[in-house]
Design a protein around this motif. Structure first.
Motif, PDB file in Angstrom:
ATOM      1  N   PRO A   1       9.385 -13.874 -41.012  1.00 41.66           N
ATOM      2  CA  PRO A   1       8.632 -15.219 -41.031  1.00 41.66           C
ATOM      3  C   PRO A   1       8.268 -15.430 -42.596  1.00 41.66           C
ATOM      4  N   THR A   2       7.943 -14.084 -43.090  1.00 43.44           N
ATOM      5  CA  THR A   2       7.383 -14.298 -44.354  1.00 43.44           C
ATOM      6  C   THR A   2       8.350 -14.745 -45.405  1.00 43.44           C
ATOM      7  N   ASN A   3       9.630 -14.171 -45.128  1.00 44.85           N
ATOM      8  CA  ASN A   3      10.600 -14.716 -46.042  1.00 44.85           C
ATOM      9  C   ASN A   3      10.938 -16.162 -45.718  1.00 44.85           C
ATOM     10  N   VAL A   4      11.079 -16.262 -44.407  1.00 49.67           N
ATOM     11  CA  VAL A   4      11.406 -17.743 -43.911  1.00 49.67           C
ATOM     12  C   VAL A   4      10.364 -18.649 -44.798  1.00 49.67           C
ATOM     13  N   GLY A   5       9.160 -18.111 -44.354  1.00 48.13           N
ATOM     14  CA  GLY A   5       7.889 -19.448 -44.954  1.00 48.13           C
ATOM     15  C   GLY A   5       8.268 -19.613 -46.489  1.00 48.13           C
ATOM     16  N   LYS A   6       8.468 -18.319 -47.281  1.00 47.85           N
ATOM     17  CA  LYS A   6       8.563 -18.222 -48.633  1.00 47.85           C
ATOM     18  C   LYS A   6       9.737 -19.471 -49.065  1.00 47.85           C
ATOM     19  N   LEU A   7      10.825 -19.119 -48.335  1.00 51.22           N
ATOM     20  CA  LEU A   7      12.030 -19.990 -48.545  1.00 51.22           C
ATOM     21  C   LEU A   7      11.693 -21.431 -48.384  1.00 51.22           C
ATOM     22  N   SER A   8      10.943 -21.751 -47.490  1.00 49.14           N
ATOM     23  CA  SER A   8      10.558 -23.263 -46.966  1.00 49.14           C
ATOM     24  C   SER A   8       9.581 -23.450 -48.025  1.00 49.14           C
ATOM     25  N   ILE A   9       8.782 -23.091 -48.655  1.00 49.65           N
ATOM     26  CA  ILE A   9       7.818 -23.587 -49.757  1.00 49.65           C
ATOM     27  C   ILE A   9       8.279 -23.390 -51.331  1.00 49.65           C
ATOM     28  N   GLY A  10       9.516 -22.837 -51.039  1.00 47.16           N
ATOM     29  CA  GLY A  10      10.388 -22.808 -52.607  1.00 47.16           C
ATOM     30  C   GLY A  10      10.085 -21.691 -53.215  1.00 47.16           C
ATOM     31  N   GLU A  11       9.400 -20.504 -52.840  1.00 44.22           N
ATOM     32  CA  GLU A  11       8.949 -19.327 -53.505  1.00 44.22           C
ATOM     33  C   GLU A  11      10.246 -18.347 -53.663  1.00 44.22           C
ATOM     34  N   ASP A  12      10.445 -17.618 -54.327  1.00 45.80           N
ATOM     35  CA  ASP A  12      11.341 -16.393 -54.405  1.00 45.80           C
ATOM     36  C   ASP A  12      11.243 -15.735 -53.076  1.00 45.80           C
ATOM     37  N   ALA A  13      12.481 -15.640 -52.390  1.00 38.65           N
ATOM     38  CA  ALA A  13      12.489 -14.826 -51.257  1.00 38.65           C
ATOM     39  C   ALA A  13      13.718 -13.980 -51.137  1.00 38.65           C
ATOM     40  N   LEU A  14      13.993 -13.076 -50.138  1.00 38.70           N
ATOM     41  CA  LEU A  14      15.032 -12.585 -49.581  1.00 38.70           C
ATOM     42  C   LEU A  14      15.583 -13.594 -48.446  1.00 38.70           C
ATOM     43  N   VAL A  15      16.847 -14.319 -48.616  1.00 37.76           N
ATOM     44  CA  VAL A  15      17.360 -15.334 -48.077  1.00 37.76           C
ATOM     45  C   VAL A  15      18.566 -14.779 -47.269  1.00 37.76           C
ATOM     46  N   PRO A  16      18.681 -15.238 -45.974  1.00 39.11           N
ATOM     47  CA  PRO A  16      19.730 -15.017 -45.161  1.00 39.11           C
ATOM     48  C   PRO A  16      21.302 -14.983 -46.087  1.00 39.11           C
ATOM     49  N   CYS A  17      22.069 -14.090 -45.745  1.00 41.99           N
ATOM     50  CA  CYS A  17      23.231 -13.742 -46.612  1.00 41.99           C
ATOM     51  C   CYS A  17      24.261 -14.871 -46.715  1.00 41.99           C
ATOM     52  N   THR A  18      24.443 -15.211 -45.378  1.00 43.76           N
ATOM     53  CA  THR A  18      25.669 -16.300 -45.013  1.00 43.76           C
ATOM     54  C   THR A  18      25.336 -17.638 -46.001  1.00 43.76           C
ATOM     55  N   PRO A  19      24.037 -18.204 -45.531  1.00 45.78           N
ATOM     56  CA  PRO A  19      23.861 -19.420 -46.280  1.00 45.78           C
ATOM     57  C   PRO A  19      23.635 -19.396 -47.765  1.00 45.78           C
ATOM     58  N   ALA A  20      22.965 -18.075 -48.058  1.00 41.99           N
ATOM     59  CA  ALA A  20      22.996 -17.887 -49.527  1.00 41.99           C
ATOM     60  C   ALA A  20      24.280 -17.814 -50.169  1.00 41.99           C
ATOM     61  N   GLY A  21      25.436 -17.267 -49.550  1.00 37.99           N
ATOM     62  CA  GLY A  21      26.698 -16.889 -50.004  1.00 37.99           C
ATOM     63  C   GLY A  21      27.198 -18.508 -50.200  1.00 37.99           C
ATOM     64  N   CYS A  22      27.027 -19.245 -49.233  1.00 39.10           N
ATOM     65  CA  CYS A  22      27.687 -20.645 -49.347  1.00 39.10           C
ATOM     66  C   CYS A  22      27.233 -21.311 -50.642  1.00 39.10           C
ATOM     67  N   VAL A  23      25.924 -21.274 -50.960  1.00 38.54           N
ATOM     68  CA  VAL A  23      25.556 -21.895 -52.080  1.00 38.54           C
ATOM     69  C   VAL A  23      26.008 -21.213 -53.315  1.00 38.54           C
ATOM     70  N   LYS A  24      25.941 -20.170 -53.351  1.00 40.83           N
ATOM     71  CA  LYS A  24      26.333 -19.122 -54.366  1.00 40.83           C
ATOM     72  C   LYS A  24      27.925 -19.748 -54.734  1.00 40.83           C
ATOM     73  N   MET A  25      28.731 -19.987 -53.500  1.00 38.54           N
ATOM     74  CA  MET A  25      30.050 -20.106 -53.925  1.00 38.54           C
ATOM     75  C   MET A  25      29.976 -21.524 -54.599  1.00 38.54           C
ATOM     76  N   LEU A  26      29.371 -22.522 -54.034  1.00 38.41           N
ATOM     77  CA  LEU A  26      29.426 -23.843 -54.654  1.00 38.41           C
ATOM     78  C   LEU A  26      29.058 -23.978 -56.172  1.00 38.41           C
ATOM     79  N   GLU A  27      28.134 -22.940 -56.575  1.00 40.00           N
ATOM     80  CA  GLU A  27      27.535 -22.705 -57.924  1.00 40.00           C
ATOM     81  C   GLU A  27      28.741 -22.071 -58.695  1.00 40.00           C
ATOM     82  N   LEU A  28      29.447 -21.132 -58.151  1.00 35.79           N
ATOM     83  CA  LEU A  28      30.454 -20.445 -58.919  1.00 35.79           C
ATOM     84  C   LEU A  28      31.810 -21.169 -59.172  1.00 35.79           C
ATOM     85  N   SER A  29      31.881 -22.335 -58.311  1.00 38.92           N
ATOM     86  CA  SER A  29      32.910 -23.201 -58.321  1.00 38.92           C
ATOM     87  C   SER A  29      32.728 -24.357 -59.139  1.00 38.92           C
TER      88      SER A  29
END
Ligand code: NDP
Length: 289
Positions: free
Chosen positions: A127-155
């Protein structure tokens, strides 16, 4: 029109190479490599394969890896004690408990996952990481969605100002995806099983993320021409046949870019886990400096 096929392997290689460099830097600076502990309880064959892949990737990148195998009849308290031990271990910077847990303790899943020190929570489920992500703070983010966004950026696919639609609102994929795309300034809509007139919404999407768990659910009539389609779904429809949540053959004829299944998003998840282990160590060391 022929869509660009976003091959997961290509992006996974870039992410892993970057992680490998950071591992070397961390070793040089602190005299120790990042360390990952994966706890597996019981003998679920699919979980055993996933855990082996994670271990192998760690070895490839020079990350210290410990697989903690616990028997099927492990009690909740025994598992919590093991997590406490790893929370205190100096050589371990990331901890994950492989899911699903055996039925006997699965009802305690939240309590078990929440016991992991948020700084070592490389799955990003605490919940601490979920909360941090939702208020836009640097957090450890679940790997699958983070990977999707990374792929968009790298493309070099623009996210800012785009209409992004996510089908699925799970804690593992849909919800973190919402926060990540919002952070990148997309206008984001999240759909789910109670959404009315789904196709009317998905047809507005410049970026459509399917995380439903239903084979070939998204058909060509549900997508906008030229859209970017990220298919997170992994559905086994025969012993050796996996398909996504998107009807790939049909949809690829209409869109601008699309991820295949297999060979798409799935390959990024382990690569992003490696990135998270490195990030976890960086964050821990920074707070000690
Ligand atoms: P969940 O089952 O937790 O969530 C599925 C979501 O889809 C729910 O929000 C559900 O809505 C929604 N949904 C179900 N039916 C419909 C429908 N008819 N119309 C609109 N929405 C619907 O799944 P996950 O998020 O965990 O996983 C989704 C898929 O992604 C699975 O195929 C899974 O295997 C795959 N996956 C792949 C990973 C990878 O590494 N590539 C990692 C994680 C998952 P509601 O909330 O209302 O029930």
């Amino acid at each position: 029109m022929s869509a660009k096929i976003l091959q997961g392997k290509e992006f996974a290689t870039i992410i892993k190479e970057n992680a490998r460099k950071k591992v070397l830097e961390l070793k040089e600076k602190y005299g120790t490599a990042p360390g990952l502990a994966v706890i597996i309880v019981g003998n679920n064959p699919a979980s055993e394969v996933y855990v082996r892949n994670k271990h192998k990737s760690c070895e490839e990148l020079g990350i210290y890896s410990e697989v903690v195998s616990m028997p099927e009849n492990t009690s909740k308290d025994e598992l919590l004690n093991k997590i406490d031990e790893l929370n205190d271990a100096k050589n371990i910077h990331g901890i994950l408990v492989q899911l699903p847990l055996p039925e006997s303790i699965s009802k305690h899943e939240s309590e078990i996952l929440n016991r992991i020190n948020p700084k070592k929570d490389v799955d990003g489920f605490h919940p601490t990481n979920v909360g941090k992500l939702s208020i836009g703070e640097d957090a450890l983010v679940p790997c699958t969605p983070a990977g999707c966004v990374k792929m968009l950026e790298l493309s070099n696919i623009d996210i800012e100002g785009k209409n992004a639609v996510i089908i699925g609102r799970s804690n593992i994929v849909g919800k973190p995806m919402f926060n990540l795309l919002l952070k990148k300034n997309a206008t984001v809509t999240v759909c789910h099983s109670k959404t009315k007139n789904l196709a009317d919404i998905t047809k507005q999407a410049d970026i459509l993320v399917a995380a439903i768990g239903k084979p070939k659910f998204v058909t060509a009539d549900m997508v906008k021409e030229g859209a970017v389609i990220i298919d997170v779904g992994i559905n086994r429809i025969a012993p050796k046949k996996l398909v996504g949540d998107v009807d790939f053959d049909e949809v690829k004829e209409k869109v601008g870019a699309i991820t295949p299944v297999p060979g798409g998003v799935g390959l990024l998840t382990v690569a992003m886990l490696m990135e998270n282990v490195v990030k976890a160590m960086e964050m821990q060391m920074k707070s000690e400096d």
